[in-house]
Design a protein around this motif. Structure first.
Motif, PDB file in Angstrom:
ATOM      1  N   ASP A  95      48.344  39.969  36.148  1.00  0.00           N
ATOM      2  CA  ASP A  95      47.519  38.896  35.611  1.00  0.00           C
ATOM      3  C   ASP A  95      46.092  39.120  36.079  1.00  0.00           C
ATOM      4  O   ASP A  95      45.797  40.096  36.785  1.00  0.00           O
ATOM      5  CB  ASP A  95      48.052  37.517  36.034  1.00  0.00           C
ATOM      6  N   ASP A  96      45.197  38.232  35.686  1.00  0.00           N
ATOM      7  CA  ASP A  96      43.779  38.461  35.980  1.00  0.00           C
ATOM      8  C   ASP A  96      43.506  38.563  37.481  1.00  0.00           C
ATOM      9  O   ASP A  96      42.768  39.446  37.932  1.00  0.00           O
ATOM     10  CB  ASP A  96      42.951  37.330  35.367  1.00  0.00           C
ATOM     11  N   ASN A  97      44.110  37.665  38.258  1.00  0.00           N
ATOM     12  CA  ASN A  97      43.879  37.692  39.705  1.00  0.00           C
ATOM     13  C   ASN A  97      44.471  38.942  40.337  1.00  0.00           C
ATOM     14  O   ASN A  97      43.869  39.560  41.221  1.00  0.00           O
ATOM     15  CB  ASN A  97      44.465  36.436  40.350  1.00  0.00           C
ATOM     16  N   ASN A  98      45.660  39.306  39.877  1.00  0.00           N
ATOM     17  CA  ASN A  98      46.332  40.461  40.474  1.00  0.00           C
ATOM     18  C   ASN A  98      45.669  41.771  40.070  1.00  0.00           C
ATOM     19  O   ASN A  98      45.753  42.769  40.803  1.00  0.00           O
ATOM     20  CB  ASN A  98      47.802  40.468  40.087  1.00  0.00           C
ATOM     21  N   GLU A  99      45.036  41.811  38.910  1.00  0.00           N
ATOM     22  CA  GLU A  99      44.305  43.025  38.533  1.00  0.00           C
ATOM     23  C   GLU A  99      43.149  43.266  39.499  1.00  0.00           C
ATOM     24  O   GLU A  99      42.879  44.402  39.903  1.00  0.00           O
ATOM     25  CB  GLU A  99      43.800  42.912  37.094  1.00  0.00           C
ATOM     26  N   LEU A 100      42.480  42.192  39.887  1.00  0.00           N
ATOM     27  CA  LEU A 100      41.393  42.331  40.864  1.00  0.00           C
ATOM     28  C   LEU A 100      41.957  42.710  42.230  1.00  0.00           C
ATOM     29  O   LEU A 100      41.367  43.518  42.956  1.00  0.00           O
ATOM     30  CB  LEU A 100      40.603  41.027  40.966  1.00  0.00           C
ATOM     31  N   LEU A 101      43.107  42.155  42.583  1.00  0.00           N
ATOM     32  CA  LEU A 101      43.759  42.510  43.839  1.00  0.00           C
ATOM     33  C   LEU A 101      44.176  43.977  43.828  1.00  0.00           C
ATOM     34  O   LEU A 101      44.045  44.687  44.840  1.00  0.00           O
ATOM     35  CB  LEU A 101      44.974  41.608  44.049  1.00  0.00           C
ATOM     36  N   TYR A 102      44.658  44.437  42.682  1.00  0.00           N
ATOM     37  CA  TYR A 102      45.046  45.845  42.555  1.00  0.00           C
ATOM     38  C   TYR A 102      43.818  46.745  42.660  1.00  0.00           C
ATOM     39  O   TYR A 102      43.894  47.860  43.204  1.00  0.00           O
ATOM     40  CB  TYR A 102      45.753  46.059  41.219  1.00  0.00           C
ATOM     41  N   ALA A 103      42.703  46.260  42.135  1.00  0.00           N
ATOM     42  CA  ALA A 103      41.451  47.019  42.271  1.00  0.00           C
ATOM     43  C   ALA A 103      41.076  47.172  43.742  1.00  0.00           C
ATOM     44  O   ALA A 103      40.590  48.233  44.168  1.00  0.00           O
ATOM     45  CB  ALA A 103      40.334  46.309  41.500  1.00  0.00           C
ATOM     46  N   ARG A 104      41.305  46.128  44.524  1.00  0.00           N
ATOM     47  CA  ARG A 104      41.043  46.222  45.967  1.00  0.00           C
ATOM     48  C   ARG A 104      41.991  47.220  46.631  1.00  0.00           C
ATOM     49  O   ARG A 104      41.616  47.926  47.573  1.00  0.00           O
ATOM     50  CB  ARG A 104      41.183  44.851  46.612  1.00  0.00           C
ATOM     51  N   LEU A 105      43.233  47.275  46.147  1.00  0.00           N
ATOM     52  CA  LEU A 105      44.178  48.274  46.662  1.00  0.00           C
ATOM     53  C   LEU A 105      43.662  49.678  46.372  1.00  0.00           C
ATOM     54  O   LEU A 105      43.714  50.568  47.246  1.00  0.00           O
ATOM     55  CB  LEU A 105      45.547  48.063  46.025  1.00  0.00           C
ATOM     56  N   ILE A 106      43.172  49.887  45.163  1.00  0.00           N
ATOM     57  CA  ILE A 106      42.609  51.199  44.804  1.00  0.00           C
ATOM     58  C   ILE A 106      41.432  51.525  45.718  1.00  0.00           C
ATOM     59  O   ILE A 106      41.297  52.654  46.216  1.00  0.00           O
ATOM     60  CB  ILE A 106      42.176  51.191  43.324  1.00  0.00           C
ATOM     61  N   ALA A 107      40.585  50.524  45.973  1.00  0.00           N
ATOM     62  CA  ALA A 107      39.428  50.739  46.857  1.00  0.00           C
ATOM     63  C   ALA A 107      39.872  51.078  48.271  1.00  0.00           C
ATOM     64  O   ALA A 107      39.267  51.918  48.949  1.00  0.00           O
ATOM     65  CB  ALA A 107      38.552  49.491  46.861  1.00  0.00           C
ATOM     66  N   THR A 108      40.937  50.435  48.737  1.00  0.00           N
ATOM     67  CA  THR A 108      41.451  50.699  50.089  1.00  0.00           C
ATOM     68  C   THR A 108      41.953  52.125  50.208  1.00  0.00           C
ATOM     69  O   THR A 108      41.649  52.835  51.189  1.00  0.00           O
ATOM     70  CB  THR A 108      42.583  49.705  50.410  1.00  0.00           C
TER      71      THR A 108
END
Length: 794
Positions: free
Chosen positions: A448-461
């Motif tokens: 969902d929209d919130n989790n896509e941003l959270l996944y983006a943070r995972l990619i950044a990590t």
């Protein structure tokens, strides 16, 4: 329902990705999507009771090892540091070495102190025996014996002299001879004496001989007494020396009862083996030290050294053989024989992890002989017992060591697949008692929209941790979309960390080749295409065979009882779809259905189940109140391997309906989908790959605007098709139809409507169901005709 181009690809909402590059994103402190597993790990680690060990399950690539290791490291920091464990000599029972559990850091210090003590004693003990005090007291003992002997000889000589006998002491002993007037008589002179005098002298000789013999019998007793006095002196000297050198050691370790008891035994044994130390110190052949084999029993074998350990140890054993888990006893070849001692006891992973956590791959444990049984035995008994496999299997009968078991207090964490977990649960009655906590890793993450941003943070990590270039917003969006496709669910994102990390690293490589400072969408696309290219050789060969008509797949025109089904194949990491020709025949008969794949044992159980379901649908749909007077057969043309899955059951149904009603089927359309007994379409896997497989063939032959694919409506949300299909759909050159019922598929394939039956259940003319009803009615009439004719003949 014809799907619109925007329904063929569920793009990431770029508006919600409010950053330019991953450098602007806050890194995650812990992983996402694994809350259930983390909670289970936390519970299993914190549960103090026996049996609450963990089984961490999930597929490869989820980051199970990394996440478990990080969680255990975090938990271990607050745990107390475990003991050091040493093996030392057991002086009462040499074959049963003693295990010492002592404070962390004490083991290596005790080892050094004991080595230094023995080195000191090797030098000090001989020096003590060469000292003035020892020499003086030894001389006193020797003088005392000599004095006794002199007094004895003096008394006996005086008595002999009174009897006319002289007593002489020579190198070989004592000599008796008669004498007269101060001169010793020769034999001739003795014979010349009067007989009475000779008799008197002879009697004197016998008397002195007897007394000499009696006196001499006391000498061994005096020597034994002297030896005892020397032993006492030696012991006193040893005690003084050993006590002097061990006093500081005993004081230093007086708080530890185990070490104090060990030092007491050491002290006693050193005192009892005085000659060994004296000879070692006086040896001129070589410089004897504590490392000399003769002093092995005084060494300390530090098995587990936790001097540098912070908190509880977290150990991962990559090769969990029986010996690597429980330890082993090594041997040395000496003089043609194998010898061992307690210093050759080697630790295992259970020793290293004792007091902490041990992580194991369950598959490796199970495939190593005796490792699984050894691990379970240690967990049940809560002790680590080192036993050689040779003794357990009765392959040797020689005397060997039996080290004292070490108490065990640790958590074992098994990492493995779900299949192995359920197999062990079912077939190993001890497994459920020893591993009571299951940590189940999630394969996918809600999209969902919130989790896509959270996944983006995972990619950044991950990007930061691996030292990869910053990733732009469009690059992150493309990665999220690709991992959603890998999840095969439009509402999910794949959590396979290894696959994600591989993509990041490969995209970084492409950016480096292009001398870019950031990873952009084009770099991610290049990485995805390169991964596909490396693994799709078989796919290309299959497509070439279809294009050359070696494998016959029609993409235009119509055919009777022939449908293009879609298969999903996986070769290693590469997955793809390919069309398969499914054909059927139907004739008058008694309701038999022949699945040629099953008959030839090429069809798997799920495929056979799908065929039985569609036959059940046919009976329910067209022969509810009458016999199904037909015999039908189904086959996947030009397939030479195992056929499994029920995603072709809709295509098989359409092929049979075409065969029954002599209804031409469009070859420009392919279909995939499973059906239930009511003909409703059910979701299948690999929908994107299947569509792309048929599209590639159509594109190679030329898109006509009639080609397309029919899929279950429930799969429409899963579509993440490649861009060229979306463009072809927008241009009206390729179509994707999403349907709910198999009759919708038959209508699309035949170009005829399904129709609605009247009150008598008859379908209107011009529908494919009408044609099927007519044909079935004809076959029923023919069967009745033939049955009547047969009765007349009889």
């Amino acid at each position: 329902m014809l799907l619109k181009p925007h329904q063929l690809y569920h793009a990431c909402n770029a508006k919600l990705l409010t950053f330019e590059t991953t450098a602007e994103l806050e890194h995650l402190s812990e992983t996402i999507g694994q809350e259930r597993a983390l909670e289970a790990i936390k519970f299993g680690v914190g549960m103090p009771h026996a049996g609450f060990n963990l089984y961490v399950m999930g597929s490869h690539g989820l980051g199970r090892h990394t996440l478990v290791h990080e969680a255990l490291i975090k938990q271990s920091m607050d745990a107390p540091c475990p003991l050091d464990w040493c093996y030392v000599a057991n002086f009462q029972h040499p074959n049963n070495p003693t295990a010492l559990g002592i404070l962390a850091g004490t083991g290596r210090k005790l080892q050094r102190d004991m080595a230094q003590l023995i080195d000191n004693l090797i030098q000090a003990i001989p020096a003590a025996f060469r000292g003035d005090e020892y020499q003086r007291r030894a001389k006193e003992i020797q003088e005392d014996l000599s004095q006794r002997e002199r007094e004895m000889v003096k008394r006996l000589g005086e008595k002999a002299e009174g009897l006319g006998i002289t007593l002489m002491q020579g190198p070989t002993g004592f000599t008796l001879a008669p004498f007269k007037e101060g001169k010793m008589l020769s034999t001739e002179q003795f014979d010349e004496l009067p007989e009475e005098e000779q008799k008197k002298l002879n009697e004197g000789l016998e008397t002195i001989k007897k007394q000499l013999k009696e006196t001499m019998s006391h000498i061994p007793e005096w020597q034994r007494e002297m030896q005892q006095r020397f032993s006492k002196l030696n012991r006193e000297t040893m005690e003084l020396t050993v006590t002097e050198f061990m006093a500081e050691l005993e004081k230093e370790y007086q708080q530890d009862e185990k070490i104090s008891a060990y030092l007491t035994h050491i002290k006693q044994d050193i005192i009892e083996n005085v000659d060994q130390f004296r000879l070692a110190g006086e040896s001129e052949e070589h410089n004897v030290t504590a490392l000399d084999p003769g002093f092995t029993r005084y060494r300390v074998n530090v098995l587990v050294d936790n001097a540098d350990t912070l908190g509880a140890p977290v150990i991962f054993e990559d090769n969990p053989t029986y010996q690597n888990l429980l330890g082993r006893i090594e041997h040395l070849a000496r003089m043609g024989t194998l010898q061992t001692d307690f210093t050759l006891i080697k630790l295992g992973a259970l020793h290293r992890a004792n007091g902490g956590y041990l992580i194991l791959d369950v598959e490796k444990v199970l495939t190593n002989p005796f490792a699984w049984d050894g691990l379970k035995r240690a967990i049940k008994s809560r002790e680590i017992r080192i036993e050689s496999l040779e003794r357990q299997l009765s392959l040797i009968s020689t005397i060997s060591l039996e080290p004292e078991p070490i108490p065990m207090n640790l958590k074992v964490v098994l990492v493995g697949s779900r299949e192995l977990f359920y197999l062990l649960k079912e077939y190993d009655p001890e497994f459920g008692l020893l591993f009571k906590v299951a940590a189940d890793f999630s394969e996918r993450f809600p999209r969902d929209d919130n989790n896509e941003l959270l996944y983006a943070r995972l990619i950044a990590t991950l990007q930061k941790r691996e030292g990869i270039r910053d990733i732009t917003r469009d690059g992150v969006a493309r990665i999220i979309e690709h991992n959603s496709r890998l999840a095969q669910d439009g509402d999910k994102i794949s959590l396979h960390m290894s696959t994600l990390l591989d993509l990041l690293q490969e995209a970084n490589y492409h950016a480096e080749q292009q001398k870019e400072n950031r990873i952009r969408q084009k770099d991610v696309d290049a990485a995805i295409e390169a991964q596909t290219f490396r693994g799709n050789q078989y796919q290309q060969q299959l497509q070439e065979a279809i294009q050359k008509d070696i494998i016959k797949i029609e993409t235009k025109g119509v055919q009777l009882a022939q449908v293009n089904g879609l298969s999903y194949l996986q070769l290693g990491d590469h997955t793809f779809g390919a069309p398969t020709c499914i054909s059927a025949t139907a004739r008058i008969g008694g309701g038999e259905f022949i699945d040629i794949e099953r008959e030839t044992k090429q069809g798997g159980p799920i495929h056979s189940k799908g065929v039985l379901i569609l036959t059940s649908y046919l009976g329910q749909r067209y022969a509810k109140n009458q016999p199904l007077s037909m015999t039908a057969s189904l086959v996947f043309e030009q397939t030479y391997g195992q056929i499994e899955g029920d995603s072709a059951s809709a295509a098989e149904l359409c092929a049979i309906l075409s065969a029954i009603g002599d209804i031409p089927i469009k070859q420009s359309l392919a279909i995939t989908g499973s059906i239930n007994q009511h003909g409703e379409m059910q979701a299948i896997g690999g929908v994107c790959q299947k569509i792309e497989g048929f599209f590639d063939i159509c594109k190679a032959r030329g898109l006509s605007g009639e080609q397309g694919v029919i899929i279950p409506l429930s799969n429409a949300k899963d579509l993440m098709l490649k861009q060229e299909i979306i463009e072809a759909s927008a241009a009206g050159l390729f179509h994707i139809f999403a349907i709910k019922h198999a009759e919708e598929a038959m209508a699309l394939l035949s170009g005829l409507p399904a129709g609605i039956p009247d009150e008598e259940g008859i379908y209107p003319e011009g529908t494919f169901n009408f044609l099927i009803q007519v044909k079935l009615a004809e076959w029923i009439a023919l069967r009745l005709h033939y049955a009547g004719a047969s009765m007349k003949e009889e």
